[in-house]
Design an enzyme around this catalytic site. Structure first.
Site, PDB file in Angstrom:
ATOM      1  N   TRP A 166      -6.255  17.115  65.897  1.00  0.00           N
ATOM      2  CA  TRP A 166      -5.822  16.656  67.223  1.00  0.00           C
ATOM      3  C   TRP A 166      -4.688  15.644  67.181  1.00  0.00           C
ATOM      4  CZ3 TRP A 166      -6.463  11.621  66.375  1.00  0.00           C
ATOM      5  CH2 TRP A 166      -7.540  11.206  65.567  1.00  0.00           C
ATOM      6  N   LYS A 190      -7.692  28.074  66.021  1.00  0.00           N
ATOM      7  CA  LYS A 190      -8.645  27.193  66.700  1.00  0.00           C
ATOM      8  C   LYS A 190      -8.078  25.784  66.769  1.00  0.00           C
ATOM      9  CE  LYS A 190     -12.132  24.515  65.751  1.00  0.00           C
ATOM     10  NZ  LYS A 190     -11.945  23.517  66.808  1.00  0.00           N
ATOM     11  N   SER A 244      -9.762  16.800  58.110  1.00  0.00           N
ATOM     12  CA  SER A 244     -10.307  15.833  57.150  1.00  0.00           C
ATOM     13  C   SER A 244     -10.674  16.508  55.832  1.00  0.00           C
ATOM     14  CB  SER A 244     -11.552  15.182  57.748  1.00  0.00           C
ATOM     15  OG  SER A 244     -12.508  16.185  58.030  1.00  0.00           O
ATOM     16  N   TYR A 254     -17.397  27.820  52.911  1.00  0.00           N
ATOM     17  CA  TYR A 254     -17.477  29.004  53.790  1.00  0.00           C
ATOM     18  C   TYR A 254     -16.860  30.211  53.073  1.00  0.00           C
ATOM     19  CZ  TYR A 254     -17.983  25.624  57.718  1.00  0.00           C
ATOM     20  OH  TYR A 254     -18.377  24.623  58.559  1.00  0.00           O
ATOM     21  N   GLU A 266      -4.745  21.116  54.224  1.00  0.00           N
ATOM     22  CA  GLU A 266      -3.909  19.919  54.403  1.00  0.00           C
ATOM     23  C   GLU A 266      -4.844  18.849  54.917  1.00  0.00           C
ATOM     24  OE1 GLU A 266      -0.812  19.621  53.591  1.00  0.00           O
ATOM     25  OE2 GLU A 266      -0.328  21.732  53.283  1.00  0.00           O
ATOM     26  N   CYS A 267      -5.245  17.942  54.037  1.00  0.00           N
ATOM     27  CA  CYS A 267      -6.320  17.019  54.419  1.00  0.00           C
ATOM     28  C   CYS A 267      -5.839  15.577  54.551  1.00  0.00           C
ATOM     29  CB  CYS A 267      -7.458  17.155  53.427  1.00  0.00           C
ATOM     30  SG  CYS A 267      -8.166  18.818  53.443  1.00  0.00           S
ATOM     31  N   CYS A 301      -1.823  11.689  59.145  1.00  0.00           N
ATOM     32  CA  CYS A 301      -2.441  11.929  57.831  1.00  0.00           C
ATOM     33  C   CYS A 301      -1.739  11.129  56.740  1.00  0.00           C
ATOM     34  CB  CYS A 301      -2.411  13.414  57.514  1.00  0.00           C
ATOM     35  SG  CYS A 301      -0.780  14.121  57.720  1.00  0.00           S
ATOM     36  N   GLU A 400     -10.106   6.753  54.741  1.00  0.00           N
ATOM     37  CA  GLU A 400      -9.083   7.016  55.751  1.00  0.00           C
ATOM     38  C   GLU A 400      -9.608   6.542  57.111  1.00  0.00           C
ATOM     39  OE1 GLU A 400      -8.311  11.120  56.802  1.00  0.00           O
ATOM     40  OE2 GLU A 400      -6.171  10.677  56.864  1.00  0.00           O
TER      41      GLU A 400
HETATM   42  P1  NAD Z   1     -11.561  17.284  61.378  1.00  0.00           P
HETATM   43  O1  NAD Z   1     -11.648  17.681  59.961  1.00  0.00           O
HETATM   44  O2  NAD Z   1     -12.714  16.638  62.018  1.00  0.00           O
HETATM   45  O3  NAD Z   1     -11.225  18.562  62.291  1.00  0.00           O
HETATM   46  C1  NAD Z   1     -10.156  19.424  61.997  1.00  0.00           C
HETATM   47  C2  NAD Z   1     -10.479  20.783  62.565  1.00  0.00           C
HETATM   48  O4  NAD Z   1     -11.647  21.278  61.919  1.00  0.00           O
HETATM   49  C3  NAD Z   1     -10.788  20.767  64.062  1.00  0.00           C
HETATM   50  O5  NAD Z   1     -10.273  21.933  64.658  1.00  0.00           O
HETATM   51  C4  NAD Z   1     -12.297  20.786  64.085  1.00  0.00           C
HETATM   52  O6  NAD Z   1     -12.845  21.361  65.249  1.00  0.00           O
HETATM   53  C5  NAD Z   1     -12.622  21.632  62.874  1.00  0.00           C
HETATM   54  N1  NAD Z   1     -13.959  21.346  62.336  1.00  0.00           N
HETATM   55  C6  NAD Z   1     -14.660  20.187  62.430  1.00  0.00           C
HETATM   56  N2  NAD Z   1     -15.871  20.332  61.849  1.00  0.00           N
HETATM   57  C7  NAD Z   1     -15.931  21.610  61.392  1.00  0.00           C
HETATM   58  C8  NAD Z   1     -16.920  22.361  60.706  1.00  0.00           C
HETATM   59  N3  NAD Z   1     -18.111  21.830  60.404  1.00  0.00           N
HETATM   60  N4  NAD Z   1     -16.644  23.641  60.370  1.00  0.00           N
HETATM   61  C9  NAD Z   1     -15.435  24.191  60.692  1.00  0.00           C
HETATM   62  N5  NAD Z   1     -14.486  23.538  61.363  1.00  0.00           N
HETATM   63  C10 NAD Z   1     -14.721  22.256  61.700  1.00  0.00           C
HETATM   64  O7  NAD Z   1     -10.237  16.411  61.483  1.00  0.00           O
HETATM   65  P2  NAD Z   1      -9.639  15.714  62.781  1.00  0.00           P
HETATM   66  O8  NAD Z   1     -10.503  14.532  63.068  1.00  0.00           O
HETATM   67  O9  NAD Z   1      -9.378  16.697  63.846  1.00  0.00           O
HETATM   68  O10 NAD Z   1      -8.205  15.253  62.236  1.00  0.00           O
HETATM   69  C11 NAD Z   1      -8.055  14.161  61.444  1.00  0.00           C
HETATM   70  C12 NAD Z   1      -7.922  14.552  59.996  1.00  0.00           C
HETATM   71  O11 NAD Z   1      -6.856  15.484  59.830  1.00  0.00           O
HETATM   72  C13 NAD Z   1      -7.553  13.380  59.133  1.00  0.00           C
HETATM   73  O12 NAD Z   1      -8.342  13.379  57.968  1.00  0.00           O
HETATM   74  C14 NAD Z   1      -6.090  13.635  58.787  1.00  0.00           C
HETATM   75  O13 NAD Z   1      -5.660  13.034  57.611  1.00  0.00           O
HETATM   76  C15 NAD Z   1      -6.050  15.110  58.727  1.00  0.00           C
HETATM   77  N6  NAD Z   1      -4.663  15.604  58.871  1.00  0.00           N
HETATM   78  C16 NAD Z   1      -4.006  16.055  57.754  1.00  0.00           C
HETATM   79  C17 NAD Z   1      -2.680  16.491  57.851  1.00  0.00           C
HETATM   80  C18 NAD Z   1      -1.939  16.981  56.637  1.00  0.00           C
HETATM   81  O14 NAD Z   1      -0.920  17.626  56.812  1.00  0.00           O
HETATM   82  N7  NAD Z   1      -2.394  16.698  55.428  1.00  0.00           N
HETATM   83  C19 NAD Z   1      -2.032  16.475  59.084  1.00  0.00           C
HETATM   84  C20 NAD Z   1      -2.732  16.014  60.193  1.00  0.00           C
HETATM   85  C21 NAD Z   1      -4.054  15.575  60.068  1.00  0.00           C
END
Ligand code: NAD
Length: 497
Positions: A166, A190, A244, A254, A266-267, A301, A400
């Site tokens: 987001w 998604k 994340s 999965y 990309e985490c 990130c 983080e």
């Molecule tokens: P998140 O991991 O909570 O969610 C990311 C996506 O995964 C969302 O669409 C979410 O609905 C989905 N998701 C959540 N739980 C899930 C599950 N159990 N099974 C399958 N899908 C699931 O992350 P966030 O809070 O949306 O975003 C923040 C994170 O994104 C931070 O860790 C940030 O560093 C990372 N990020 C990384 C980059 C990069 O390029 N490395 C860029 C932007 C954000």
């Protein structure tokens, strides 16, 4: 006439908010009929109901994607024809820049100025870039001698699942969609549950640009339902994930539990910014460090969340940095003067405030900010926050936070700085400030990070890859290298006789 808060709000009130899924060329409710509320972090108020997709909706989207892929309506086009559609989509995004920017800000709280001038132009540029690149790539012939021909061709993998966060909702989606589509795949996207609005609108613009139905499907929904269903679906060939590290690990599971789909991650990150004693411009470095952590409310990130200062420059540097933190106070994201917006939701705000508490409990010195502000708005705002006296083993230096919280550490020798910088399980980005070009290169080589900036921060271009080492992920977004994630290599050996 330049925009004001009032004129922006008047435009926002006219926005059409589409909350239904987009599957096989049409907006549809979730099969279960369930929805969830889309809460704007600017006010804490619900602004729309969003289809809560589950495995049944994901399955419908995958079937549509597979049908379109096998029919060849997109995968079978000449690259120059796919280019025309992607370039047209980029034009449409430019035409709808303000509408998309307002949707983005309403949904996730970043300043409208940033949505308008940073995110949406970058989204359009991303589609244009991959559209332009795809008819300029050649396949390969291996040097196997005169009796044989060995061709190495790139082929689209098939159905790609894209699961995105987001913080830059449409931009992160574009970083997946543009290369995946350019390569000829069909996609099921998604968006994060906190920020589905722009992705849903994009589906319609893509259709208007000429993308055939079924090629791009958007399934909004909760991570544990729609995201998991994408991860486990037996007919998805590849997942491009941004989010994340914790959820990235789930996607690898999965994959193992289902069809061994390839997973590109990309985490998260905990990026160090190292300022050496010979830094030629402390003003520029301090400004850069401030924007490196406070831009996008710190929800980046690669946020420069650990500032490593050489002891000799610490005091003047902190003074300048605090000056910037004071200037970057949160405001109404729709106010044209706003430079720092709202945290995406209440949970995330509480998480950030929780880390601020932990920092204090562990003995770090809070020298700036630390509070929730603008409570009267109903929204979720946190001040730019700086901790001094941080040790790298403290929670605030290791985990983080994904909010506007900076940890300041000090060092005497460059080697010590590099050691601290690398002492994390992340490896997304890092920066070093020095006027010694030799030292800059040596330090860059020693840093275990996918991106290193010298005398700057957060610079980049569509032509440069972005992604991390270690638990920050695998594969790269942006640049020609992003295409590698969404193609298979086919070797065809022809024996001549
Ligand atoms: P998140 O991991 O909570 O969610 C990311 C996506 O995964 C969302 O669409 C979410 O609905 C989905 N998701 C959540 N739980 C899930 C599950 N159990 N099974 C399958 N899908 C699931 O992350 P966030 O809070 O949306 O975003 C923040 C994170 O994104 C931070 O860790 C940030 O560093 C990372 N990020 C990384 C980059 C990069 O390029 N490395 C860029 C932007 C954000």
């Amino acid at each position: 006439m330049s925009a004001t808060l009032e004129s922006n709000m008047a435009e926002v009130s006219k926005l059409k908010l589409e909350g239904r899924a987009y599957i096989d060329g049409a907006y549809v409710e979730a099969k279960s009929g369930q929805t969830f509320s889309c809460i704007s972090p600017c006010t804490g108020q619900s602004v729309a109901e969003i289809a809560s997709c589950d495995e049944h909706d994901v399955d419908a989207a995958v079937r549509a994607a597979r049908r379109s892929f096998e029919a060849g309506v997109w995968s079978g086009l000449a690259p120059r024809d796919r280019k025309k559609v992607l370039v047209k989509l980029a034009e449409l995004i430019r035409q709808h820049n303000d509408e998309l920017a307002m949707l983005e800000t309403l949904d996730m709280g970043k300043p409208l100025n940033d949505s308008r001038n940073v995110d949406m132009p970058a989204v359009a540029n991303c589609f244009a870039w991959f559209g332009e690149v795809i008819d300029k790539l050649y396949d390969e012939m291996a040097p196997v001698g005169p009796a044989n021909i060995a061709m190495i061709n790139r082929e689209p993998v098939g159905v790609v699942g894209a699961v995105v966060p987001w913080n830059f909702p449409l931009l992160m989606a574009a970083w997946k969609l543009a290369p995946a589509l350019a390569a000829g795949n069909s996609v099921v996207l998604k968006p994060a549950e906190q920020s589905p609005l722009t992705a849903l609108r994009l589906a319609e613009l893509a259709a208007e640009a000429g993308l055939p139905k079924g090629v791009l499907n958007v399934v909004p929904g909760l991570g544990e339902k729609a995201g998991k269903a994408i991860g486990l679906h037996p007919d998805i060939d590849c997942v491009g994930f941004t989010g994340s590290t914790e959820v990235g690990k789930l996607f690898m599971q999965y994959s193992g539990q289902s069809n061994l789909k390839r997973v590109w991650l990309e985490c998260g990150g905990k990026s160090p910014v190292i300022v050496l004693g010979d830094c030629h411009d402390l003003d520029a470095a301090a400004r850069s460090a401030a924007f490196g952590i406070f831009f996008n409310q710190g929800e980046v990130c690669n946020a420069g969340s650990r500032l490593l200062l050489h002891k000799s420059i610490k005091e003047p540097f902190l003074e300048k940095l605090q000056g910037w933190a004071k200037k970057l106070q949160p405001g109404d994201p729709f106010d044209p003067k706003c430079r720092m917006g709202a945290i995406v939701d209440k949970n995330q705000m509480n998480r950030v405030l929780g880390y601020i508490e932990k920092g204090q409990e562990q003995g770090a010195k809070l020298i700036q900010g630390g509070q929730q502000v603008r409570k009267e708005s109903g929204g979720y705002f946190v001040e730019p926050t700086i901790f001094d006296g941080v040790r790298n083993d403290m929670i605030i230096a290791q985990e983080e936070i994904f909010g506007p919280v900076l940890s300041v550490l000090t060092f005497d020798e460059v080697d010590e700085a590099v050691k601290i910088a690398n002492d994390t399980h992340y490896g997304l980005a890092a920066a070093v400030w020095t006027k010694d070009i030799n030292l800059a290169h040596k330090t860059s080589r020693a840093l275990r990070a996918g991106v290193v900036w010298v005398n700057c921060f957060d610079e980049g271009d569509m032509s440069t890859p972005f992604g991390g080492y270690k638990q920050s992920g695998s594969g790269r977004d942006k640049s020609i290298h992003a295409l590698d994630k969404y193609v298979d290599l086919k070797m065809t050996w022809v024996k001549l006789y």
